[in-house]
Design a protein around this motif. Structure first.
Motif, PDB file in Angstrom:
ATOM      1  N   HIS A  36     -47.540 -50.419  94.534  1.00 41.98           N
ATOM      2  CA  HIS A  36     -48.766 -51.118  95.418  1.00 41.98           C
ATOM      3  C   HIS A  36     -48.228 -52.081  95.946  1.00 41.98           C
ATOM      4  CE1 HIS A  36     -49.679 -53.924  92.137  1.00 41.98           C
ATOM      5  NE2 HIS A  36     -50.268 -54.415  92.926  1.00 41.98           N
ATOM      6  N   ASN A  37     -47.267 -53.053  95.312  1.00 44.24           N
ATOM      7  CA  ASN A  37     -47.004 -54.245  96.054  1.00 44.24           C
ATOM      8  C   ASN A  37     -46.225 -53.910  97.407  1.00 44.24           C
ATOM      9  OD1 ASN A  37     -47.812 -56.837  94.740  1.00 44.24           O
ATOM     10  ND2 ASN A  37     -47.045 -55.746  93.209  1.00 44.24           N
ATOM     11  N   LEU A  38     -45.153 -52.872  97.372  1.00 39.20           N
ATOM     12  CA  LEU A  38     -44.267 -52.357  98.394  1.00 39.20           C
ATOM     13  C   LEU A  38     -45.260 -51.718  99.437  1.00 39.20           C
ATOM     14  CD1 LEU A  38     -41.564 -52.171  99.456  1.00 39.20           C
ATOM     15  CD2 LEU A  38     -41.620 -49.754  98.118  1.00 39.20           C
ATOM     16  N   ALA A  39     -46.232 -50.997  98.979  1.00 41.16           N
ATOM     17  CA  ALA A  39     -47.079 -50.418  99.998  1.00 41.16           C
ATOM     18  C   ALA A  39     -47.748 -51.505 101.014  1.00 41.16           C
ATOM     19  CB  ALA A  39     -48.164 -49.339  99.106  1.00 41.16           C
ATOM     20  N   ILE A  40     -48.144 -52.733 100.132  1.00 45.56           N
ATOM     21  CA  ILE A  40     -48.906 -53.521 100.986  1.00 45.56           C
ATOM     22  C   ILE A  40     -47.874 -54.344 102.066  1.00 45.56           C
ATOM     23  CG2 ILE A  40     -50.000 -55.649 100.778  1.00 45.56           C
ATOM     24  CD1 ILE A  40     -51.330 -54.580  98.252  1.00 45.56           C
ATOM     25  N   GLY A  41     -46.887 -54.705 101.479  1.00 43.01           N
ATOM     26  CA  GLY A  41     -45.719 -55.183 102.077  1.00 43.01           C
ATOM     27  C   GLY A  41     -45.120 -54.453 103.163  1.00 43.01           C
ATOM     28  N   LEU A  42     -45.038 -53.098 103.120  1.00 47.10           N
ATOM     29  CA  LEU A  42     -44.561 -52.227 104.269  1.00 47.10           C
ATOM     30  C   LEU A  42     -45.568 -52.068 105.236  1.00 47.10           C
ATOM     31  CD1 LEU A  42     -42.810 -49.354 102.186  1.00 47.10           C
ATOM     32  CD2 LEU A  42     -41.616 -50.778 103.889  1.00 47.10           C
ATOM     33  N   ARG A  43     -46.939 -52.028 104.752  1.00 43.72           N
ATOM     34  CA  ARG A  43     -48.099 -52.160 105.778  1.00 43.72           C
ATOM     35  C   ARG A  43     -48.310 -53.281 106.541  1.00 43.72           C
ATOM     36  NH1 ARG A  43     -50.519 -49.875 109.064  1.00 43.72           N
ATOM     37  NH2 ARG A  43     -52.719 -50.175 109.249  1.00 43.72           N
ATOM     38  N   GLN A  44     -47.871 -54.431 105.822  1.00 46.56           N
ATOM     39  CA  GLN A  44     -47.933 -55.683 106.695  1.00 46.56           C
ATOM     40  C   GLN A  44     -46.912 -55.778 107.622  1.00 46.56           C
ATOM     41  OE1 GLN A  44     -47.937 -58.151 103.224  1.00 46.56           O
ATOM     42  NE2 GLN A  44     -50.269 -58.515 103.009  1.00 46.56           N
ATOM     43  N   ALA A  45     -45.606 -55.130 107.552  1.00 47.50           N
ATOM     44  CA  ALA A  45     -44.602 -55.122 108.379  1.00 47.50           C
ATOM     45  C   ALA A  45     -44.952 -53.811 109.612  1.00 47.50           C
ATOM     46  CB  ALA A  45     -43.440 -54.547 107.567  1.00 47.50           C
ATOM     47  N   GLY A  46     -46.013 -53.232 109.667  1.00 46.80           N
ATOM     48  CA  GLY A  46     -46.304 -52.418 110.551  1.00 46.80           C
ATOM     49  C   GLY A  46     -46.432 -50.971 110.095  1.00 46.80           C
ATOM     50  N   GLU A  62     -59.753 -54.059  79.205  1.00 46.00           N
ATOM     51  CA  GLU A  62     -60.457 -54.718  80.376  1.00 46.00           C
ATOM     52  C   GLU A  62     -59.730 -55.413  81.135  1.00 46.00           C
ATOM     53  OE1 GLU A  62     -63.739 -54.360  81.008  1.00 46.00           O
ATOM     54  OE2 GLU A  62     -63.608 -55.795  82.841  1.00 46.00           O
ATOM     55  N   LEU A  63     -58.811 -56.207  80.695  1.00 48.79           N
ATOM     56  CA  LEU A  63     -57.460 -57.079  81.693  1.00 48.79           C
ATOM     57  C   LEU A  63     -56.825 -56.214  82.346  1.00 48.79           C
ATOM     58  CD1 LEU A  63     -56.345 -60.055  81.769  1.00 48.79           C
ATOM     59  CD2 LEU A  63     -54.577 -59.063  80.034  1.00 48.79           C
ATOM     60  N   ASN A  64     -56.359 -54.940  81.730  1.00 51.20           N
ATOM     61  CA  ASN A  64     -55.649 -54.109  82.551  1.00 51.20           C
ATOM     62  C   ASN A  64     -56.414 -53.431  83.478  1.00 51.20           C
ATOM     63  OD1 ASN A  64     -53.189 -54.390  80.973  1.00 51.20           O
ATOM     64  ND2 ASN A  64     -53.555 -52.361  79.973  1.00 51.20           N
ATOM     65  N   HIS A  65     -57.745 -53.203  83.422  1.00 51.91           N
ATOM     66  CA  HIS A  65     -58.593 -52.300  84.343  1.00 51.91           C
ATOM     67  C   HIS A  65     -58.739 -53.323  85.334  1.00 51.91           C
ATOM     68  CE1 HIS A  65     -61.727 -49.821  85.515  1.00 51.91           C
ATOM     69  NE2 HIS A  65     -62.558 -50.861  85.569  1.00 51.91           N
ATOM     70  N   GLY A  66     -58.890 -54.597  85.104  1.00 52.26           N
ATOM     71  CA  GLY A  66     -59.066 -55.606  86.258  1.00 52.26           C
ATOM     72  C   GLY A  66     -58.038 -55.550  87.286  1.00 52.26           C
ATOM     73  N   PHE A  67     -56.598 -55.499  86.670  1.00 53.70           N
ATOM     74  CA  PHE A  67     -55.512 -55.596  87.412  1.00 53.70           C
ATOM     75  C   PHE A  67     -55.462 -54.384  88.282  1.00 53.70           C
ATOM     76  CE2 PHE A  67     -52.870 -58.272  84.213  1.00 53.70           C
ATOM     77  CZ  PHE A  67     -53.595 -59.242  84.252  1.00 53.70           C
ATOM     78  N   LEU A  68     -55.806 -53.269  87.687  1.00 55.70           N
ATOM     79  CA  LEU A  68     -55.427 -51.861  88.474  1.00 55.70           C
ATOM     80  C   LEU A  68     -56.587 -51.809  89.281  1.00 55.70           C
ATOM     81  CD1 LEU A  68     -55.164 -49.745  85.190  1.00 55.70           C
ATOM     82  CD2 LEU A  68     -53.367 -49.999  86.876  1.00 55.70           C
ATOM     83  N   ILE A  69     -57.734 -52.322  89.138  1.00 60.26           N
ATOM     84  CA  ILE A  69     -58.849 -52.340  90.257  1.00 60.26           C
ATOM     85  C   ILE A  69     -58.310 -53.073  91.507  1.00 60.26           C
ATOM     86  CG2 ILE A  69     -61.354 -52.942  90.928  1.00 60.26           C
ATOM     87  CD1 ILE A  69     -61.091 -50.185  89.397  1.00 60.26           C
ATOM     88  N   ARG A 112     -55.322 -53.582  92.456  1.00 57.73           N
ATOM     89  CA  ARG A 112     -54.420 -52.803  93.286  1.00 57.73           C
ATOM     90  C   ARG A 112     -55.026 -51.901  94.063  1.00 57.73           C
ATOM     91  NH1 ARG A 112     -50.513 -50.280  88.571  1.00 57.73           N
ATOM     92  NH2 ARG A 112     -49.761 -52.138  87.730  1.00 57.73           N
ATOM     93  N   PHE A 113     -55.944 -51.329  93.721  1.00 53.17           N
ATOM     94  CA  PHE A 113     -56.650 -50.187  94.610  1.00 53.17           C
ATOM     95  C   PHE A 113     -57.537 -50.922  95.665  1.00 53.17           C
ATOM     96  CE2 PHE A 113     -55.708 -48.008  90.558  1.00 53.17           C
ATOM     97  CZ  PHE A 113     -55.015 -46.833  91.005  1.00 53.17           C
ATOM     98  N   GLU A 114     -58.161 -51.912  95.334  1.00 52.31           N
ATOM     99  CA  GLU A 114     -58.844 -52.798  96.282  1.00 52.31           C
ATOM    100  C   GLU A 114     -58.193 -53.466  97.453  1.00 52.31           C
ATOM    101  OE1 GLU A 114     -62.844 -54.065  93.682  1.00 52.31           O
ATOM    102  OE2 GLU A 114     -61.386 -55.475  94.320  1.00 52.31           O
ATOM    103  N   MET A 115     -56.832 -53.993  97.067  1.00 50.78           N
ATOM    104  CA  MET A 115     -55.811 -54.301  97.979  1.00 50.78           C
ATOM    105  C   MET A 115     -55.366 -53.354  98.870  1.00 50.78           C
ATOM    106  SD  MET A 115     -53.769 -57.224  95.362  1.00 50.78           S
ATOM    107  CE  MET A 115     -53.035 -57.820  96.794  1.00 50.78           C
ATOM    108  N   MET A 116     -54.917 -52.031  98.357  1.00 47.99           N
ATOM    109  CA  MET A 116     -54.580 -50.808  99.137  1.00 47.99           C
ATOM    110  C   MET A 116     -55.732 -50.429 100.002  1.00 47.99           C
ATOM    111  SD  MET A 116     -51.786 -48.876  96.830  1.00 47.99           S
ATOM    112  CE  MET A 116     -52.793 -48.626  95.219  1.00 47.99           C
ATOM    113  N   ARG A 117     -56.734 -50.440  99.453  1.00 46.30           N
ATOM    114  CA  ARG A 117     -57.732 -49.885 100.490  1.00 46.30           C
ATOM    115  C   ARG A 117     -58.076 -50.696 101.554  1.00 46.30           C
ATOM    116  NH1 ARG A 117     -63.171 -50.738  97.615  1.00 46.30           N
ATOM    117  NH2 ARG A 117     -62.507 -52.890  98.573  1.00 46.30           N
ATOM    118  N   ASP A 118     -58.084 -51.958 101.436  1.00 47.17           N
ATOM    119  CA  ASP A 118     -58.251 -53.269 102.345  1.00 47.17           C
ATOM    120  C   ASP A 118     -57.252 -53.345 103.330  1.00 47.17           C
ATOM    121  OD1 ASP A 118     -60.827 -53.447 101.177  1.00 47.17           O
ATOM    122  OD2 ASP A 118     -60.219 -55.401 100.043  1.00 47.17           O
ATOM    123  N   ALA A 119     -56.095 -52.765 103.038  1.00 45.22           N
ATOM    124  CA  ALA A 119     -54.892 -52.644 103.864  1.00 45.22           C
ATOM    125  C   ALA A 119     -54.839 -51.439 104.810  1.00 45.22           C
ATOM    126  CB  ALA A 119     -53.860 -52.946 103.047  1.00 45.22           C
ATOM    127  N   GLY A 120     -55.728 -50.661 104.353  1.00 39.82           N
ATOM    128  CA  GLY A 120     -55.901 -49.503 105.204  1.00 39.82           C
ATOM    129  C   GLY A 120     -54.601 -48.207 104.791  1.00 39.82           C
TER     130      GLY A 120
END
Ligand SMILES: NC(=O)c1ccc[n+]([C@@H]2O[C@H](COP(=O)([O-])OP(=O)(O)OC[C@H]3O[C@@H](n4cnc5c(N)ncnc54)[C@H](O)[C@@H]3O)[C@@H](O)[C@H]2O)c1
Length: 360
Positions: free
Chosen positions: A30-40, A69-76, A78-86
């Motif tokens: 998910h971190n790479l997906a966001i990095g690649l998206r930011q790179a165009g 609950e802690l893990n759930h917060g981290f996972l959610i 991830r999905f929100e960040m990916m969704r917001d990045a398109g």
């Protein structure tokens, strides 16, 4: 070539590329997906959310409600960040020879990143058949996709591991050091490298193999030593230093890895070339140093010495000279800065989760 790999050039080279990440909803993915998206680039994440992800977090009987609950917060997050990045998320099992090609054909990728695995050597040892399937059956389907639809994909990035080197015989290893993998996880990684190189050699698949090491960073739920130390400190449990904590690892902040992989996908290369990169901080640090940084953020942390566990591998630094020369890769996050920042983030997340769990 290297000095020309500027942010503007990275953007120019990646815009128009369509990248599918197989196992892309995981920590690196998910971190790479966001990095690649930011790179165009346009991004598709393919993941069945099965391993070290939403499904395991819900069904694992050994998880206590706080950790769930802690893990759930981290996972959610991830999905929100990916969704917001398109970023497009396709829930599909990469072991399936029907489902994977179907979602890939629909997206029509120009580049593929293979990440799916049981990402822990310790866990993989308990379920070797499953390790084999998640690493190698998924890879077979990815490789066959590139062979059967040869015109569309110009590069496969394979996420291998520094464990292919086995016990380090020298303080530093480079990409020419002979691999001596042991255990199912490292051997499956090495086999994956060999298979991917065979598709490069026989079918002209453009290939980049990445060997990372000891990653840490936001939204990881894998419970490696860098995460366990912070949690133990927060729970008043000791940070265990085996052999006085003098074992060394090449700890790497996720953002350095993401930067390196983005570069490896943006660099000008021969279409049918194959190259392997160590991609780490490039500096082996002791477990005692890691504990020291935890203590600087959580002063109540206590350390306890234990005898050295002789079955633990002997590790060290990975030379990043090739990535530096070819990609202008320059890690930005020494442990004192990157890990401290991660510790501070973790404490905030921990306290936020306490407020949620203990309010109910
Ligand atoms: N994290 C590290 O320190 C590290 C170091 C070296 C190498 N690696 C390698 O990098 C890759 C990614 O690691 P990570 O830390 O992000 O792991 P992770 O466990 O967080 O992510 C793996 C993802 O793969 C998905 N997946 C597994 N089987 C699948 C299948 N059949 N179909 C679709 N998706 C599937 C999982 O649901 C998960 O989201 C792995 O191959 C790992 O071995 C990781």
């Amino acid at each position: 070539m290297t000095d020309k790999l500027t942010p503007a050039k990275i953007r120019r080279n990646l815009s128009g590329e369509r990248v599918s990440l197989i196992g892309g909803a995981g920590f690196i993915g998910h971190n790479l997906a966001i990095g690649l998206r930011q790179a165009g680039a346009e991004i598709q994440v393919v993941d069945n959310l099965m391993q070290n992800n939403l499904t395991t977090n819900v069904i694992d009987q050994n998880l206590d409600p706080f950790r769930r609950e802690l893990n759930h917060g981290f996972l959610i997050q991830r999905f929100e960040m990916m969704r917001d990045a398109g970023i497009k998320l396709d829930n599909a099992d990469a072991r399936s020879m029907i489902d994977l090609p179907e979602v890939l054909r629909d997206f029509d990728p120009t580049k593929l990143v293979h990440l799916s695995a049981i990402s822990s050597a310790v866990d993989a040892k308990h379920v070797p058949g499953h390790c084999f399937d998640l690493q190698l059956v998924t890879l077979r389907n990815v490789l066959e996709f590139t062979r059967l639809f040869p015109n569309s994909v110009n590069q496969l990035v394979l996420m291998s591991s520094s464990t292919v080197y086995g016990d380090f015989k020298t303080p530093t290893v480079d990409e020419n050091t002979r691999p001596r993998p042991y255990g199912i996880y490292a051997n499956a990684k090495y086999m994956a490298e060999r298979l991917a190189r065979t598709y490069n050699d026989q079918y002209g698949l453009g290939l980049t193999i990445i060997r990372p090491s000891a990653l840490y960073g936001e939204r990881c739920i894998s419970r490696r030593v860098s995460q366990v130390f912070i949690e133990n400190a927060l729970m008043g449990k000791p940070l265990l230093l085996e052999g006085s904590g003098n074992g060394r690892l090449d700890f790497t902040y996720i953002y350095d890895l993401v930067d390196g992989i983005v570069r490896s996908m943006a660099v000008d290369r021969e279409p049918e070339s194959s190259i392997t990169f160590n991609m780490t901080c490039g500096n082996a640090r002791t477990i005692a140093e890691l504990a020291g940084i935890v203590k600087s953020v959580i002063p109540t942390a206590i350390c306890e010495e234990r005898p050295r566990n002789k079955i633990k591998p002997v590790r060290g630094a990975l030379s990043t000279k090739r990535a530096s020369e070819t990609l202008n890769f320059r890690p930005q996050w020494p442990l004192e800065i990157g890990y401290k920042r991660y510790c501070e983030w973790y404490v905030e997340q921990w306290e936020r989760t306490q407020r949620v769990v203990f309010a109910n």
